[in-house]
Write an enzyme that holds these catalytic residues in place. Structure first.
Site, PDB file in Angstrom:
ATOM      1  N   CYS A 161       0.822  -1.217   0.000  1.00  0.00           N
ATOM      2  CA  CYS A 161       0.000   0.000   0.000  1.00  0.00           C
ATOM      3  C   CYS A 161       0.855   1.265   0.000  1.00  0.00           C
ATOM      4  CB  CYS A 161      -0.936   0.003   1.199  1.00  0.00           C
ATOM      5  SG  CYS A 161      -1.400  -1.647   1.746  1.00  0.00           S
TER       6      CYS A 161
ATOM      7  N   HIS B  27      -9.168   3.836  -1.658  1.00  0.00           N
ATOM      8  CA  HIS B  27      -7.806   3.323  -1.477  1.00  0.00           C
ATOM      9  C   HIS B  27      -7.423   2.347  -2.589  1.00  0.00           C
ATOM     10  CE1 HIS B  27      -4.139   2.048   0.280  1.00  0.00           C
ATOM     11  NE2 HIS B  27      -4.577   1.098   1.068  1.00  0.00           N
TER      12      HIS B  27
END
Lengths: 386, 130
Positions: free
Chosen positions: A87, A336
């Site tokens: 991420c 996200h």
């Protein structure tokens, strides 16, 4: 080392882009960034692309070349490099671009991030995201990514006076900001009750504590500061670029509730920039889960351990608060797309520092971005100044 | 998970065989082949853990990946073994009984399976000691 500036930014809307492919998402963000910077493809010296898992999400590897090709840069053979840190891939791609320009090796460089997540089902997505943690010794036992952050929350709430309601306030605040951001996946306001009445995902975390599954891409253009005025009247300086690592597995951390890599990267960034906490006007932090925003604010040193929940509930991190956090809506409300998030954070800070964050504008001259890979095995922190 | 990837860790997964650095005495589970403290001067040997430990933190997984979906809800925890190292594991107990600080010991259990006809993954879970 040369000083580096951002001269252009671009970002797609974040959301479920059923009709748009991986490569189309990237091309759109790249074109927006180049247009904003006033440069053309022929000017580019290099691309750095953050992407976590195209191989599993869309069965495509060799992302660097694919993107150079579909951005129309294959015929001039522009070097293009994929950067991966789960991420934190986007933040790391930005850092690689900054290093390339600072070193003098390259002049006009695009840092981008892209992720296309909705082409697989939720179960498969959960499985892929778990590979940001330790596959052999966490994933094997049945650890999901929300489950690992839930174990951070359990430990944190056992040791510090954080209430379930205060944790929910993080999501309420980020939805409030997301409602004012035209690229956000969720532009709806929610209440504490919305969070507390949503289904349990991994106790104590509920659905509205979790960032969503998202498609999206973002891109920025960086150049040496000494050349920035050739392209723009409002360059944004990169005042610090820091990165830190920690154990891949949560169980091996010194302290379950402290991301030591956030602490280390934060300290390095402040030292590089020669700045103190009071100098930072806004933060974009990695709120993949509500508890993650609480930890980030504390681990970066903006308050003591155990205080961020109360400060959030009091409004200190809201748009009008002492230190606005996640003006974009954060990962929770803006969305996200894992590889793109770190670049979107830069996009948001640049928009704020240039006074272009219509509807959610804060008074800011210096902003900090905090991007986490896994449960804290990689942390990238940048400080940008107008 | 491929058969070989599962097979090569059978001693570790079935019997809690980790490692120990004889240079500094530190224990490792999950096993490490390099001691982070002694690095190249560390000598690593296998070590069978006694399987007693304490729950450091936990959660109840309600939404799992496809492989684990039919076993939800289940308790996932970080357990600190008495020898020192910590690992991520399931606690085979009702969700409401899980607590920080509870004493647990290891048991051999079915963990997951690769679909209808793939490898069945056995391994170590923990149960309350009392």
């Amino acid at each position: 080392m040369r000083d580096v500036a951002v001269i252009g930014v671009g970002c797609t809307e974040f959301g479920e882009h059923w009709g748009t492919s991986f490569r189309d998402l990237f091309v759109k963000a790249g074109a927006l960034a180049l247009e904003d910077a006033g440069v053309t493809g022929e000017n580019l010296d290099a691309l750095y692309v953050g992407n976590m898992s195209a191989g599993r999400f869309v069965e495509q590897e060799h992302i660097g070349a694919l993107i150079a090709d579909y951005a129309g840069l294959a015929t001039n053979h522009v070097p293009s490099t994929r950067v991966e840190a789960a991420c934190a891939s986007g933040g790391l791609a930005f850092r690689q671009a900054v290093i390339a320009v600072a070193s003098g090796m390259e002049d006009i460089v695009v840092a981008a991030g892209v992720e296309k997540m909705t082409d697989v089902g939720t179960g498969a997505s959960v499985d892929m995201l778990a590979s940001a943690a330790d596959r052999e010794w966490e994933g094997f036992a049945g650890a999901t990514f929300p489950g690992l952050y839930a174990m951070i929350a359990t430990d944190y709430m056992h040791r510090y006076p954080l209430t379930r309601e205060q944790l929910a306030e993080v999501a309420v605040k980020n939805h409030e900001n997301g409602a004012k951001n035209p690229i956000a996946q969720f532009r709806n306001r929610i209440t504490v009750d919305t969070v507390l009445n949503s289904s349990l995902v991994a106790d104590p975390l509920r659905l509205f504590d979790c960032s969503p599954i998202t498609d999206g891409a973002a891109a920025v253009v960086v150049v040496p500061l000494e050349r920035a005025r050739e392209f723009t009247d409002s360059p944004v300086r990169v005042l610090a670029s820091a990165q830190a690592s920690d154990t891949i597995a949560l169980h091996d951390r010194r302290d379950i509730s402290t991301l030591d890599a956030s602490v280390a990267a934060g300290k390095r960034a402040f030292a590089q920039a020669g700045l103190a906490h009071r100098d930072i006007d806004m933060l974009e932090v990695h709120d993949c889960f509500t508890i993650a925003e609480i930890c980030a604010i504390e681990d970066l040193g903006f308050c003591k351990k155990g205080e961020a929940g109360r400060l959030t509930a009091e409004g200190a991190t809201a748009l009008g608060g002492a230190i606005p956090v996640n003006t974009s809506g954060g990962l929770k409300a803006c969305g996200h797309p894992v590889g793109a998030t770190g670049i979107k954070q830069i996009y948001e800070i640049v928009s704020q520092l240039r006074g272009e964050a219509t509807g959610r504008q804060v008074d800011a001259e210096i902003g900090m971005a905090h991007n986490v890979g896994g449960t804290g095995a990689t942390v990238v922190v940048h400080i940008l100044g107008a | 998970m491929s058969v070989s990837r599962f097979w090569r860790k059978i001693p570790q997964r079935y019997n809690l065989i980790g490692t120990r650095c004889t240079t500094c005495g530190r224990y490792f589970f999950p096993p490490r082949s390099l001691c982070p403290d002694c690095r190249r001067s560390g000598k690593i040997v296998d070590h069978k853990f006694n399987g007693e430990g304490t729950v450091v933190t936990y959660t109840v997984i309600r939404s799992a990946s496809d492989q684990f979906e039919n076993t939800t809800p289940y308790v996932l925890a970080v357990v600190e073994l008495d020898e020192g190292p910590r690992l991520t594991t399931q606690i085979a107990c009702p969700p409401e009984e899980a607590k920080i600080g509870m004493r647990v010991h290891s048991v051999f259990r079915r963990v997951a399976a690769d679909g209808e006809s793939g490898t069945i993954h056995y391994g170590t879970k923990f149960v309350p000691a009392e």
